[in-house]
Design an enzyme around this catalytic site. Structure first.
Site, mmCIF file in Angstrom:
data_model
loop_
_atom_site.group_PDB
_atom_site.id
_atom_site.type_symbol
_atom_site.label_atom_id
_atom_site.label_comp_id
_atom_site.label_asym_id
_atom_site.label_seq_id
_atom_site.Cartn_x
_atom_site.Cartn_y
_atom_site.Cartn_z
ATOM 1 N N GLU A 1 11.107 -5.806 -10.048
ATOM 2 C CA GLU A 1 10.057 -7.011 -10.212
ATOM 3 C C GLU A 1 9.907 -7.472 -8.830
ATOM 4 O O GLU A 1 11.038 -7.821 -7.886
ATOM 5 C CB GLU A 1 10.835 -7.816 -11.063
ATOM 6 N N ASP B 1 7.876 -11.030 -7.469
ATOM 7 C CA ASP B 1 7.171 -12.249 -7.709
ATOM 8 C C ASP B 1 6.554 -13.014 -6.792
ATOM 9 O O ASP B 1 7.188 -13.367 -5.710
ATOM 10 C CB ASP B 1 8.425 -13.148 -8.398
ATOM 11 N N GLU C 1 5.655 -16.947 -7.448
ATOM 12 C CA GLU C 1 5.833 -18.077 -8.359
ATOM 13 C C GLU C 1 5.496 -19.346 -7.582
ATOM 14 O O GLU C 1 6.191 -19.686 -6.844
ATOM 15 C CB GLU C 1 7.225 -18.141 -8.825
ATOM 16 N N TRP D 1 13.636 -26.598 -14.381
ATOM 17 C CA TRP D 1 14.012 -26.263 -12.881
ATOM 18 C C TRP D 1 12.833 -26.197 -12.004
ATOM 19 O O TRP D 1 13.196 -26.504 -10.745
ATOM 20 C CB TRP D 1 14.701 -24.955 -12.954
ATOM 21 N N ARG E 1 26.350 -19.472 -1.698
ATOM 22 C CA ARG E 1 25.841 -18.437 -2.684
ATOM 23 C C ARG E 1 26.347 -17.157 -2.028
ATOM 24 O O ARG E 1 26.774 -16.388 -2.975
ATOM 25 C CB ARG E 1 24.484 -18.438 -2.922
#
Length: 308
Positions: A120, A122, A124, A214, A295
């Site tokens: 995928e 994206d 956004e 979010w 992260r």
């Protein structure tokens, strides 16, 4: 993105869907005035029905002056999906985003194969309160692994006019562009053990829906339905690709000689494109997963691999 869309309930079909579509079209006529130059067309009668179908909520899809409009209302968002799936190629859309207060609204243009191990890519667009800058988030999934979010502030007002958003994808490289400015690239490092999207056909999607949890300031600013409908406008789609057939999955694996989007310029990153990437990163990058050490204590492979 694909998972969020699949969670939506597909409804408003048949006679009820037609009545809702007619009602919404009449509402838009009243809102836009009685300008004789304004032409309203059903989706089925429009140019878009040759390449796309309405994935959900037909009543929120309008075609006005040959512009495809997707609306978010208190009842639902909506999406259109390509009739075909594709492997490698050139994918483009012209998009004008929701004006005024769009907090809590996610507008997207993306390619996805679907499934757990999906590929995928994206674009956004994260809605905002009036006067706040629009944020573009891009993400890339390969064999079901994503988590590659990058966020940039755009260097123009994407609500004021149409701008072009493009994916160019070939067996060696996947690149993403805003108005012919390269904003990111993901190259094939399968020899180093990293998955690269090369075998799954992808559909082309345009969608808009509520994502208050979010989208705007991490969910701090929810959607305000008193401002509805929230309308994004799509046009100037371009697809130059190999149509993927599940019965012949390798037919598109090797683009024919002379295919422009498989030329060396798009398999690698020329110096002027490197300059564009650096310009975007220096001036407009808000978040880059590559530098998020909380992260990813060890950066993902592509973050440190040299461009070729």
């Amino acid at each position: 993105m694909a998972a969020a869309m699949r969670s939506m309930v597909l409804n408003s079909t048949g006679v009820m869907g037609f009545l809702m579509l007619s009602c919404c079209a009449m509402m838009m006529m009243m809102m836009k005035g009685s300008d004789a130059q304004t032409t309203y067309t059903t989706f089925a009668e429009s140019q878009y029905s040759n390449q796309f179908f309405i994935a959900w909520e037909p009543s929120n899809v309008w075609v006005v002056n040959d512009i495809l409009e997707l609306a978010v209302t208190e009842a639902s968002g909506t999406a259109v999906q390509s009739v075909n799936t594709y492997l490698f190629g050139y994918f483009r859309v012209g998009l004008k985003l929701v004006p005024n207060d769009s907090a809590g609204v996610l507008t997207a243009f993306y390619l996805s194969s679907g499934g757990n191990a999906h590929d995928e890519f994206d674009f956004e667009f994260l809605g905002n309160s009036s006067g706040q800058p629009y944020v573009l988030q891009t993400n890339i999934f390969a064999a079901g692994v994503g988590g590659r979010e990058q966020r940039i502030n755009l260097w123009f007002d994407p609500r004021a006019d149409f701008h072009t958003y493009t994916v160019i994808w070939n067996p060696q490289s996947l690149s993403m562009y805003v108005d012919d400015v390269m904003i990111r690239v993901f190259q094939n490092h399968e020899n180093e053990g990293q998955a690269y999207p090369h075998s799954q056909g992808v559909g082309v999607y345009s969608s808009s829906f509520e994502a208050s949890s979010w989208v705007t300031q991490g969910g701090k600013v929810p959607i305000d339905y008193s401002q509805a409908p929230f309308v994004s406008s799509y046009s100037n789609y371009g697809i130059d690709s190999c149509v993927f057939e599940a019965t012949s999955p390798t037919a598109c694996s090797n683009p024919p000689a002379g295919t422009w989007w498989n030329a060396q310029e798009y398999q690698s990153v020329p110096s002027y494109r490197v300059t564009q990437l650096q310009w975007v990163m220096t001036n407009y990058m808000m978040y880059n997963y590559c530098t998020d050490t909380a992260r990813y204590p060890t950066p993902p492979f592509e973050c440190t691999a040299p461009l070729f």
